[in-house]
Write an enzyme that holds these catalytic residues in place. Structure first.
Site, PDB file in Angstrom:
ATOM      1  N   HIS A 147       0.847  -1.189   0.000  1.00  0.00           N
ATOM      2  CA  HIS A 147       0.000   0.000   0.000  1.00  0.00           C
ATOM      3  C   HIS A 147       0.885   1.242   0.000  1.00  0.00           C
ATOM      4  O   HIS A 147       2.117   1.149   0.102  1.00  0.00           O
ATOM      5  CB  HIS A 147      -0.939   0.008   1.211  1.00  0.00           C
ATOM      6  CG  HIS A 147      -2.143  -0.864   1.037  1.00  0.00           C
ATOM      7  ND1 HIS A 147      -3.123  -0.599   0.108  1.00  0.00           N
ATOM      8  CD2 HIS A 147      -2.519  -2.004   1.670  1.00  0.00           C
ATOM      9  CE1 HIS A 147      -4.059  -1.525   0.186  1.00  0.00           C
ATOM     10  NE2 HIS A 147      -3.720  -2.398   1.123  1.00  0.00           N
ATOM     11  N   ASP A 148       0.253   2.391  -0.106  1.00  0.00           N
ATOM     12  CA  ASP A 148       0.938   3.677  -0.214  1.00  0.00           C
ATOM     13  C   ASP A 148       2.114   3.799   0.760  1.00  0.00           C
ATOM     14  O   ASP A 148       3.230   4.163   0.380  1.00  0.00           O
ATOM     15  CB  ASP A 148      -0.082   4.794   0.049  1.00  0.00           C
ATOM     16  CG  ASP A 148       0.438   6.176  -0.288  1.00  0.00           C
ATOM     17  OD1 ASP A 148       0.165   6.657  -1.393  1.00  0.00           O
ATOM     18  OD2 ASP A 148       1.139   6.770   0.556  1.00  0.00           O
ATOM     19  N   ILE A 149       1.876   3.463   2.011  1.00  0.00           N
ATOM     20  CA  ILE A 149       2.885   3.619   3.064  1.00  0.00           C
ATOM     21  C   ILE A 149       4.105   2.723   2.801  1.00  0.00           C
ATOM     22  O   ILE A 149       5.247   3.102   3.103  1.00  0.00           O
ATOM     23  CB  ILE A 149       2.240   3.308   4.441  1.00  0.00           C
ATOM     24  CG1 ILE A 149       3.126   3.792   5.583  1.00  0.00           C
ATOM     25  CG2 ILE A 149       1.917   1.821   4.577  1.00  0.00           C
ATOM     26  CD1 ILE A 149       2.426   3.717   6.932  1.00  0.00           C
ATOM     27  N   ASP A 171       0.165   6.703  -4.178  1.00  0.00           N
ATOM     28  CA  ASP A 171      -0.968   6.360  -5.038  1.00  0.00           C
ATOM     29  C   ASP A 171      -1.227   7.425  -6.095  1.00  0.00           C
ATOM     30  O   ASP A 171      -1.441   7.108  -7.270  1.00  0.00           O
ATOM     31  CB  ASP A 171      -2.236   6.180  -4.196  1.00  0.00           C
ATOM     32  CG  ASP A 171      -2.256   4.875  -3.425  1.00  0.00           C
ATOM     33  OD1 ASP A 171      -1.367   4.030  -3.654  1.00  0.00           O
ATOM     34  OD2 ASP A 171      -3.158   4.700  -2.581  1.00  0.00           O
TER      35      ASP A 171
END
Length: 402
Positions: free
Chosen positions: A137-139, A167
């Protein structure tokens, strides 16, 4: 007619990176057809608040896009995609590498049907490399790209950004750029293109200011040590009522204005000094001074013709009502597909002759299934037969999407 009128895009993406990219393309006039699974819901669809059948967020990200429900594990669905690809010659997909190929609708297969196809794949780690199949994910992408390592306060932990940097800046924006570049190239050469967008790759490229210092000079960027990450007076300052002011007065002329705002023009010697002790002393002065007044009091002062790169940190509700946001028409009324309107964030790019356009807010999965199939030449009996086979989902799902 939008500036991209004539472009026809099949969108196989969900969640944020792909949908934001295709929303921007739709806002510019491209025709976007969203291919949605009737069996696997987009998690954002019911992430409240709801406005009708879908969430406000889903309706925003999928505005102006028609929706066709297809179970891509069924041969009949793949045949429908083959027919669509003769007309929709741009594809945006966000599956893990190889999934589209396994389904029978990968780049090489679709290229056989339409040699001019532009096929944009958006993934976390790209189509190649040891992490190509890794979930993320983004993180995670910002972490591996090195961005998170110097994006926090010294002695504290990294903080998740309020917006999804990887993202959007790492996925959506470069996807739009890549697609438009491929369209331009196709106009010159008649050739299509497979575009490989990796959120991690682009996030890594965002180290544009401090990455070169390491690559050439071996200087590791660290927390609160750089000009723009809190290592200078370029920073946020708390007010008396626990709100915040942003100070970006880097250039000498703005530093002078800032010192005058603080009531002591003589502070310019500290603000402009290259001595670390002087810089910290100036920052301490800012911390103390901004703490003496409330945000409203500082706003009153700043409205008095001050133009030295100092602005209040607004809540989103305050930003919506800010005169500049209103003047730039960054909140628009988008018609809902059935009736009524929905307030949404506007397309942010201003063209002099062809402004962004908003046809309707995002809709429930399969809303346009019949319409699309009829355009492809399917008769009512064939459509009925496909429905009974569950190609567009169960009968209950079809009824709920009407």
């Amino acid at each position: 007619m939008g500036i991209l009128s004539g472009l026809k895009i099949l969108d196989f993406s969900t969640l944020l990176p792909g949908p934001f990219a295709t929303m921007m393309l739709a806002d510019m006039g491209a025709e976007v057809l969203k291919i949605e699974s009737p069996n696997r819901e987009d998690l954002l669809k019911y992430d409240g608040p709801m406005d009708g059948e879908v969430s406000a967020t889903f309706a925003h990200l999928n505005r102006s896009k028609r929706s066709l429900a297809l179970d891509l594990k069924r041969a009949e669905s793949i045949e429908i995609v083959y027919q669509l690809i003769k007309e929709y010659d741009i594809v945006v997909e966000q599956f893990r590498p190889g999934v589209m190929h396994k389904l029978g609708i990968g780049y090489e297969k679709l290229k056989e049907i339409n040699p001019a196809i532009i096929f944009c794949s958006i993934t976390g780690y790209g189509q190649t490399g040891p992490l190509r199949n890794q979930a993320g994910h983004d993180i995670n992408y910002l972490s591996l790209a090195g961005v998170s390592s110097y994006s926090f306060r010294k002695g504290q932990t990294p903080v998740p950004a309020g917006v999804q940097v990887a993202d959007l800046a790492g996925g959506s924006m470069p996807a739009v750029i890549g697609i438009l570049a491929a369209v331009y190239n196709r106009q010159k050469t008649s050739e299509g293109q497979h575009i490989d967008i990796s959120l991690t790759d682009v996030s890594f490229s965002l180290n544009a200011l401090y990455g070169p210092s390491f690559l050439v000079g071996g200087i590791e960027p660290t927390a609160e040590s750089l000009l723009l990450n809190g290592g200078s007076f370029y920073d946020y300052y708390e007010t008396r009522d626990n709100r915040y002011i942003s100070v970006g007065s880097l250039e000498p002329q703005f530093q002078k204005m800032l010192c005058e705002l603080l009531g002591d023009p003589g502070l310019f010697k500290l603000s402009s000094s290259e001595n670390r002790v002087d810089q910290l002393a100036f920052k301490e002065k800012l911390i103390k001074t901004f703490k003496e007044k409330t945000l409203d009091e500082w706003n009153s002062i700043l409205k008095n013709g001050f133009n030295g790169c100092v602005e209040p940190v607004l809540n989103f509700s305050e930003a919506v009502e800010h005169p500049h946001i209103k003047a730039r028409e960054l909140v628009v009324s988008v018609p809902k597909y059935d009736e009524g309107i929905q307030k949404q964030i506007a397309f942010p790019i201003k063209f002099s002759t062809q402004p962004g356009e908003y046809r309707f807010a995002g809709v429930q999965t399969g809303t346009h299934t019949n319409e699309i199939l009829e355009e492809l030449g399917f008769d009512s009996e064939t459509i009925k037969s496909l429905k009974e086979k569950g190609i567009f989902g169960s009968i209950k799902q079809i009824e709920n999407s009407k």
